[in-house]
Design a protein around this motif. Structure first.
Motif, PDB file in Angstrom:
ATOM      1  N   LYS A 138       0.822  -1.211   0.000  1.00  0.00           N
ATOM      2  CA  LYS A 138       0.000   0.000   0.000  1.00  0.00           C
ATOM      3  C   LYS A 138       0.856   1.261   0.000  1.00  0.00           C
ATOM      4  N   ASP A 139       1.969   1.248   0.714  1.00  0.00           N
ATOM      5  CA  ASP A 139       2.855   2.413   0.757  1.00  0.00           C
ATOM      6  C   ASP A 139       3.437   2.726  -0.623  1.00  0.00           C
ATOM      7  N   ASN A 140       3.797   1.676  -1.376  1.00  0.00           N
ATOM      8  CA  ASN A 140       4.298   1.900  -2.733  1.00  0.00           C
ATOM      9  C   ASN A 140       3.237   2.520  -3.621  1.00  0.00           C
ATOM     10  N   LEU A 141       1.990   2.050  -3.472  1.00  0.00           N
ATOM     11  CA  LEU A 141       0.888   2.608  -4.260  1.00  0.00           C
ATOM     12  C   LEU A 141       0.681   4.083  -3.916  1.00  0.00           C
ATOM     13  N   ILE A 142       0.699   4.401  -2.638  1.00  0.00           N
ATOM     14  CA  ILE A 142       0.523   5.795  -2.206  1.00  0.00           C
ATOM     15  C   ILE A 142       1.676   6.656  -2.708  1.00  0.00           C
ATOM     16  N   ASN A 143       2.912   6.161  -2.571  1.00  0.00           N
ATOM     17  CA  ASN A 143       4.072   6.911  -3.059  1.00  0.00           C
ATOM     18  C   ASN A 143       3.998   7.125  -4.563  1.00  0.00           C
ATOM     19  N   GLY A 144       3.585   6.096  -5.308  1.00  0.00           N
ATOM     20  CA  GLY A 144       3.425   6.222  -6.752  1.00  0.00           C
ATOM     21  C   GLY A 144       2.342   7.226  -7.110  1.00  0.00           C
ATOM     22  N   GLY A 145       1.248   7.215  -6.347  1.00  0.00           N
ATOM     23  CA  GLY A 145       0.164   8.171  -6.583  1.00  0.00           C
ATOM     24  C   GLY A 145       0.597   9.603  -6.308  1.00  0.00           C
ATOM     25  N   VAL A 146       1.345   9.804  -5.230  1.00  0.00           N
ATOM     26  CA  VAL A 146       1.848  11.144  -4.902  1.00  0.00           C
ATOM     27  C   VAL A 146       2.822  11.613  -5.981  1.00  0.00           C
ATOM     28  N   LYS A 147       3.715  10.733  -6.393  1.00  0.00           N
ATOM     29  CA  LYS A 147       4.677  11.078  -7.456  1.00  0.00           C
ATOM     30  C   LYS A 147       3.939  11.455  -8.737  1.00  0.00           C
ATOM     31  N   ALA A 148       2.965  10.635  -9.132  1.00  0.00           N
ATOM     32  CA  ALA A 148       2.191  10.923 -10.350  1.00  0.00           C
ATOM     33  C   ALA A 148       1.425  12.235 -10.204  1.00  0.00           C
ATOM     34  N   GLY A 149       0.868  12.470  -9.032  1.00  0.00           N
ATOM     35  CA  GLY A 149       0.130  13.716  -8.799  1.00  0.00           C
ATOM     36  C   GLY A 149       1.014  14.948  -8.945  1.00  0.00           C
ATOM     37  N   MET A 150       2.218  14.872  -8.409  1.00  0.00           N
ATOM     38  CA  MET A 150       3.144  16.004  -8.528  1.00  0.00           C
ATOM     39  C   MET A 150       3.592  16.218  -9.976  1.00  0.00           C
ATOM     40  N   ILE A 151       3.810  15.118 -10.685  1.00  0.00           N
ATOM     41  CA  ILE A 151       4.178  15.235 -12.099  1.00  0.00           C
ATOM     42  C   ILE A 151       3.033  15.849 -12.889  1.00  0.00           C
ATOM     43  N   ILE A 152       1.819  15.406 -12.625  1.00  0.00           N
ATOM     44  CA  ILE A 152       0.646  15.952 -13.321  1.00  0.00           C
ATOM     45  C   ILE A 152       0.505  17.437 -13.033  1.00  0.00           C
ATOM     46  N   LEU A 153       0.648  17.820 -11.783  1.00  0.00           N
ATOM     47  CA  LEU A 153       0.563  19.235 -11.421  1.00  0.00           C
ATOM     48  C   LEU A 153       1.629  20.047 -12.161  1.00  0.00           C
ATOM     49  N   ALA A 154       2.849  19.539 -12.180  1.00  0.00           N
ATOM     50  CA  ALA A 154       3.938  20.243 -12.871  1.00  0.00           C
ATOM     51  C   ALA A 154       3.658  20.358 -14.367  1.00  0.00           C
ATOM     52  N   LEU A 155       3.191  19.277 -14.998  1.00  0.00           N
ATOM     53  CA  LEU A 155       2.894  19.316 -16.432  1.00  0.00           C
ATOM     54  C   LEU A 155       1.830  20.360 -16.754  1.00  0.00           C
ATOM     55  N   ILE A 156       0.802  20.418 -15.923  1.00  0.00           N
ATOM     56  CA  ILE A 156      -0.273  21.386 -16.154  1.00  0.00           C
ATOM     57  C   ILE A 156       0.222  22.811 -15.942  1.00  0.00           C
ATOM     58  N   LEU A 157       1.005  23.038 -14.895  1.00  0.00           N
ATOM     59  CA  LEU A 157       1.534  24.383 -14.641  1.00  0.00           C
ATOM     60  C   LEU A 157       2.475  24.846 -15.763  1.00  0.00           C
ATOM     61  N   ILE A 158       3.305  23.935 -16.238  1.00  0.00           N
ATOM     62  CA  ILE A 158       4.206  24.292 -17.344  1.00  0.00           C
ATOM     63  C   ILE A 158       3.403  24.580 -18.603  1.00  0.00           C
ATOM     64  N   TYR A 159       2.353  23.801 -18.830  1.00  0.00           N
ATOM     65  CA  TYR A 159       1.477  24.038 -19.984  1.00  0.00           C
ATOM     66  C   TYR A 159       0.832  25.423 -19.903  1.00  0.00           C
ATOM     67  N   LEU A 160       0.340  25.772 -18.727  1.00  0.00           N
ATOM     68  CA  LEU A 160      -0.268  27.097 -18.546  1.00  0.00           C
ATOM     69  C   LEU A 160       0.755  28.206 -18.782  1.00  0.00           C
ATOM     70  N   CYS A 161       1.982  27.997 -18.320  1.00  0.00           N
ATOM     71  CA  CYS A 161       3.043  28.971 -18.566  1.00  0.00           C
ATOM     72  C   CYS A 161       3.293  29.116 -20.070  1.00  0.00           C
ATOM     73  N   GLY A 162       3.262  28.005 -20.788  1.00  0.00           N
ATOM     74  CA  GLY A 162       3.447  28.040 -22.236  1.00  0.00           C
ATOM     75  C   GLY A 162       2.335  28.787 -22.945  1.00  0.00           C
ATOM     76  N   ILE A 163       1.113  28.674 -22.433  1.00  0.00           N
ATOM     77  CA  ILE A 163      -0.016  29.426 -23.016  1.00  0.00           C
ATOM     78  C   ILE A 163       0.172  30.917 -22.768  1.00  0.00           C
ATOM     79  N   LEU A 164       0.606  31.268 -21.559  1.00  0.00           N
ATOM     80  CA  LEU A 164       0.784  32.680 -21.214  1.00  0.00           C
ATOM     81  C   LEU A 164       1.977  33.313 -21.920  1.00  0.00           C
ATOM     82  N   ASN A 165       2.963  32.511 -22.279  1.00  0.00           N
ATOM     83  CA  ASN A 165       4.187  33.007 -22.917  1.00  0.00           C
ATOM     84  C   ASN A 165       4.471  32.197 -24.187  1.00  0.00           C
ATOM     85  N   PRO A 166       3.629  32.317 -25.201  1.00  0.00           N
ATOM     86  CA  PRO A 166       3.735  31.433 -26.371  1.00  0.00           C
ATOM     87  C   PRO A 166       4.992  31.634 -27.217  1.00  0.00           C
ATOM     88  N   ASP A 167       5.597  32.794 -27.174  1.00  0.00           N
ATOM     89  CA  ASP A 167       6.748  33.068 -28.039  1.00  0.00           C
ATOM     90  C   ASP A 167       8.082  32.948 -27.318  1.00  0.00           C
TER      91      ASP A 167
END
Length: 122
Positions: free
Chosen positions: A31-60
Motif C-alpha cells: 500500500k505504501d508503494n501505491l501511495i508513493n506512486g500516486g503522490v509522485k504521479a500527482g506532482m508530475i501531473i501538477l507540474a505538467l499542467i503548470l508548465i502548460y499554462l506557462c506556455g499558453i501565457l508566454n507562447p513566443d
C-alpha cells in the motif's frame, strides 16, 4: 496539445493501475508503494499542467535550440509529452501483456541513418 497531455495522463494512470494489479497477482502488493506512486504521479501531473499554462501565457518564449531550430516552451512540451507517451505506452503494453498472459517482446527502435536537410533561410 491537450490531446497529448490527456493521453499522457491516461497512460500514467493506466501504468499505476496495471502495476498495482501485477503486484496483487504476485502477492507483492504494498500500500505504501501505491501511495508513493500516486503522490509522485500527482506532482508530475501538477507540474505538467503548470508548465502548460506557462506556455499558453508566454507562447513566443524560446527555451532552446535543437539542430539550429529555436524551440518554444510549447514545442518543447509537445516533444516531452510525445516522449512520455512512448515511454509509458511501452510500459503499459508490457504490463498488460503480463496480466493477460501474452508474451510480448518490446525492443528499441532500429537505428537508421539520419538525413540532415540544410536550410538557407535560418
Amino acid at each position: 496539445m491537450w490531446k497529448l497531455l490527456l493521453g499522457l495522463l491516461c497512460l500514467m494512470g493506466a501504468n499505476i493501475a496495471l502495476g498495482a494489479s501485477l503486484a496483487k497477482l504476485k502477492a507483492e502488493f504494498n500500500k505504501d508503494n501505491l501511495i508513493n506512486g500516486g503522490v509522485k504521479a500527482g506532482m508530475i501531473i501538477l507540474a505538467l499542467i503548470l508548465i502548460y499554462l506557462c506556455g499558453i501565457l508566454n507562447p513566443d518564449m524560446i527555451i532552446g535550440s535543437i539542430n539550429q531550430e529555436n524551440i518554444t516552451l510549447m514545442k518543447g512540451l509537445e516533444y516531452l509529452y510525445t516522449a512520455g507517451i512512448v515511454m509509458y505506452g511501452t510500459m503499459v503494453l508490457g504490463k498488460l501483456g503480463k496480466i493477460i498472459g501474452v508474451s510480448t517482446s518490446i525492443e528499441n527502435a532500429t537505428n537508421e541513418e539520419i538525413i540532415e536537410i540544410k536550410r538557407d533561410d535560418i
